[in-house]
Design an enzyme around this catalytic site. Sequence first.
Site, short mmCIF file in Angstrom:
data_model
loop_
_atom_site.label_atom_id
_atom_site.label_comp_id
_atom_site.label_asym_id
_atom_site.label_seq_id
_atom_site.Cartn_x
_atom_site.Cartn_y
_atom_site.Cartn_z
N TYR A 1 50.99 -6.78 46.85
CA TYR A 1 50.78 -8.09 47.48
C TYR A 1 49.56 -8.80 46.91
CZ TYR A 1 54.06 -6.51 51.09
OH TYR A 1 55.16 -6.06 51.76
N ARG B 1 24.11 6.76 74.22
CA ARG B 1 25.55 6.75 74.36
C ARG B 1 25.84 7.37 75.73
NH1 ARG B 1 28.90 9.31 69.39
NH2 ARG B 1 28.48 11.20 70.60
N HIS C 1 23.02 15.19 72.46
CA HIS C 1 23.58 15.00 71.11
C HIS C 1 22.57 14.22 70.27
CE1 HIS C 1 26.88 15.31 68.35
NE2 HIS C 1 26.95 14.01 68.15
N LYS D 1 38.23 18.19 68.94
CA LYS D 1 38.62 16.89 69.47
C LYS D 1 39.38 16.09 68.41
CE LYS D 1 34.29 14.65 68.13
NZ LYS D 1 33.16 13.81 68.55
N CYS E 1 49.76 -0.91 50.76
CA CYS E 1 50.74 -1.47 51.69
C CYS E 1 50.92 -0.53 52.88
CB CYS E 1 52.07 -1.67 50.98
SG CYS E 1 51.95 -2.65 49.47
N MET E 2 51.80 -0.89 53.81
CA MET E 2 51.97 -0.08 55.01
C MET E 2 52.50 1.31 54.69
SD MET E 2 54.20 -0.85 58.47
CE MET E 2 53.24 -2.31 58.87
N ASP E 3 53.42 1.41 53.73
CA ASP E 3 54.11 2.67 53.47
C ASP E 3 53.92 3.17 52.04
OD1 ASP E 3 55.54 2.31 56.05
OD2 ASP E 3 56.50 0.69 54.93
N ARG F 1 27.08 23.48 68.31
CA ARG F 1 28.39 22.84 68.31
C ARG F 1 28.71 22.38 66.89
NH1 ARG F 1 25.48 19.95 72.05
NH2 ARG F 1 25.65 18.13 70.69
#
Length: 374
Positions: free
Chosen positions: A264, A132, A164, A37, A311-313, A220
């Site tokens: 930043y 769950r 589970h 998954k 940072c983002m990148d 599993r």
Amino acid sequence: MMPTPQIEAVIDLDAFGANIAALAACAPSSALMTVVKADAYGHGRVRMARAARAAGSTWLGVATIDEALALRQAGDSGPLLCWLAVPGAAYGAAVEAGIELTASSVEQLDEIVAAAGRRPRVQLKVDTGLSRNGARGDEWTALVAAAASAQAAGRVEITGVWSHLACADEPDHPANDVQESVFRAAVDELAAAGLSPDLRHLANSAATLTRPSTHLDLVRVGIAAYGIPPAPDLGYETTLTPVMTLRTRLAQVKRVPAGAGVSYGHQWVADHETTLGLVPMGYGDGIAVAASNRAELQVGGARVPLVGRVCMDQLVVDLGDAPAGRGDLVTLFGPGHDGEPTAQDWAAATDTIAYEVVTRLGGRTVRTYRGGEA
């Protein structure tokens, strides 16, 4: 010649196969399901599914019908179970594709049967204490009755019953005994209603490693198949080999003076002259902002600290006075055999679990497969 990927996750299929073999040896009397998954925990669903079959995994498991159908479209034809769906899901398409479905309520079982063009193969999920998915108490009794009636009428084939565990990564937790007892009572209730499915399964990765009484007909295995122990203190670090190595290359190297602020907010300021390396990965690629000023990477065979805010990148590492140049290899995490950080190290640095570290990698990461059928 193809260019070297800027961000590369190298996947060791030989290690993956060895992990599956080691896990199967823990439960020699049980069939084994490899869970693929969430894009195989970030490792690439189709390739890992194929490798799992080659390593002897009888079953594959996924959460959603879309994941299961994608495996069928990629050519997988073996036993395949999925277990999480909302009303209106593509139950009919799943049944036609030979996918086994999970019913956790009478309503869900009825919808599966109504949507199927032929008799569906369904496993029943009982909630034994995770609170769950799955049916519990009177809802379980009602689901058992509905399933027995539908099977007697030839409208469904009940092939399995499962649950589970909530605390299997804590082997001494009392909830494990309670859930196992509830599960056995649920199986007895099925038998009393005339249902004796071939598969009873309760063990996840942690229970496969530590709790033989839960092995039953099938185990599993999820995160452990990818070489990451389900908890850092289970003592199986040497049995399993992490499959993924995440790496990139330095995009820039620069010398900065004492007092230079980094990234930043200047959350890190150099207290002496030093060399900084720019790493072209950030939270857009799945690197947690929480790693800022906390995680380590490997450059030039040595661990170096991540400094400043992610940072983002991109992010920045402090290389000190070590020689370094643009294009030098950067390893974020790997098996740890050569001193590099592991996914568990990153999890500890960011107050999370290693599952999240490998699963959250973003779309700019190119996966390269080594060994096995690659």
